[in-house]
Design an enzyme around this catalytic site. Structure first.
Site, PDB file in Angstrom:
ATOM      1  N   GLU A 118      18.486  -3.951 -10.285  1.00  4.27           N
ATOM      2  CA  GLU A 118      19.388  -3.727 -11.222  1.00  4.27           C
ATOM      3  C   GLU A 118      18.528  -3.046 -12.540  1.00  4.27           C
ATOM      4  OE1 GLU A 118      22.509  -4.144 -11.780  1.00  4.27           O
ATOM      5  OE2 GLU A 118      23.035  -5.791 -10.243  1.00  4.27           O
ATOM      6  N   SER A 134      23.769   3.050 -15.299  1.00  7.49           N
ATOM      7  CA  SER A 134      25.399   2.952 -15.699  1.00  7.49           C
ATOM      8  C   SER A 134      25.445   2.598 -17.164  1.00  7.49           C
ATOM      9  CB  SER A 134      26.021   1.785 -14.721  1.00  7.49           C
ATOM     10  OG  SER A 134      25.338   0.652 -14.957  1.00  7.49           O
ATOM     11  N   HIS A 152      25.442   1.287  -8.445  1.00  9.40           N
ATOM     12  CA  HIS A 152      25.249   0.658  -7.067  1.00  9.40           C
ATOM     13  C   HIS A 152      25.853   1.724  -6.114  1.00  9.40           C
ATOM     14  CE1 HIS A 152      23.564  -3.204  -8.079  1.00  9.40           C
ATOM     15  NE2 HIS A 152      24.579  -3.274  -9.331  1.00  9.40           N
ATOM     16  N   HIS A 197      29.843   0.445 -13.680  1.00  8.44           N
ATOM     17  CA  HIS A 197      28.475  -0.271 -13.251  1.00  8.44           C
ATOM     18  C   HIS A 197      28.435  -0.188 -11.799  1.00  8.44           C
ATOM     19  CE1 HIS A 197      24.853  -2.586 -12.638  1.00  8.44           C
ATOM     20  NE2 HIS A 197      25.607  -3.743 -11.984  1.00  8.44           N
TER      21      HIS A 197
HETATM   22 FE   LIG Z   1      24.875  -4.873 -10.803  1.00  7.34          FE
END
Ligand SMILES: [Fe+2]
Length: 275
Positions: free
Chosen positions: A200, A219, A160, A155
């Site tokens: 997100e 992700s 990110h 993730h």
């Molecule tokens: Fe996150």
């Protein structure tokens, strides 16, 4: 063979998994989670970042996840993330270490520092005001590679790190951080929710197609595969997004869409300035 409770009784248990966590009944995984958390807890700023020697099983989860994510990104990732991801060029065969990622990321003015697990929203967002992204280093449990109920290394890096290479995301992230530092408890709750539904899990329209810029979707091949069929899509509306609770352990039932990347960037920064 030792029982789960015997193994864990010998452990200084740092990471407490919920009983419904996919790794809860796996003593090897729980010991490993503690080991990696301990590395982050002993890290002191200014010192070299802790290096995790990922096991063959963890490397396999990384490679398998990339095999599934790669083609989905071509369909569902927004142009800006794809461009940034190509520049960052993460190794898809082996888990990169944070030190190496930071060398490239430093060009964007951001760096990733290790954290043992999920921390408070204020702590996480505030660090971004100083260009610090607090990143976990553990791997999701191999039995559920398509989704993680908590942020793991896939993730953080796939979702990110690549996003943080884009100047608009860098600007928004810093702004979230600056606002978080002075936010009241009530404002902090709204801030966390808007962060969740934008950076997100946010979506944008791009050339008539639906694309994502959200790290949580980028992700998770489970999230991406159900994007256009299962989630309820709503125009980005801050009154709704800042009050709609979410459950991180489930696929997201509601996602918010902006009419374009530029509108998303402008609308989110305008909203942040109202907090
Ligand atoms: Fe996150």
């Amino acid at each position: 063979m030792k029982t789960l409770s015997e193994v864990l009784a010998q452990e200084d248990e740092i990471v407490r998994l919920d009983p419904d966590h996919p790794g809860f009944k796996d003593p090897v995984y729980r010991v490993r989670r503690n080991e990696i958390a301990r590395l982050a807890l002993t890290y002191r700023e200014g010192h070299p970042l802790p290096r995790v020697d990922y096991t063959p099983e963890e490397q396999a989860v990384w490679a398998l996840t990339w095999e599934r994510l790669g083609p989905l990104h071509e369909t569902y990732a927004c142009r800006e993330w794809l461009e940034s991801s190509r520049v960052l060029a993460l190794d898809r065969g082996r888990v990169p270490d944070l030190t190496g990622v930071n060398v490239t990321l430093s060009r964007s003015g951001f760096r990733m520092l290790p954290v043992a697990g999920l921390i408070s929203g204020r702590g996480f967002l505030s660090a971004m005001a100083q260009g610090v992204f607090l990143s976990t280093q553990y791997m999701r449990h191999h039995s559920v590679p398509f989704y993680t109920p908590e942020p793991d290394v896939i993730h953080e890096l796939v979702g990110h790190a690549a996003s943080l290479f884009h100047p608009d995301i860098v600007r928004l992230s810093r702004l979230f951080g600056e606002v978080a530092r002075g936010a009241s408890g009530e404002a902090m709750k709204r801030l966390e929710l808007v962060y969740w539904y934008t950076l997100e899990f946010g979506l944008v329209e791009e050339g008539g197609a639906l694309k994502t810029y959200g790290a949580g979707i980028l992700s998770s091949f489970g999230e991406m595969e159900r994007l256009t069929t299962k989630a309820q899509l709503r125009p980005l509306d801050f009154a709704a997004a800042s009050t709609l609770p979410y459950d991180p352990t489930q696929y997201q039932p509601v996602l918010f869409v902006s009419p374009s990347w530029d509108r998303m960037v402008g609308d989110v920064s305008d909203w942040l300035k109202t907090i």
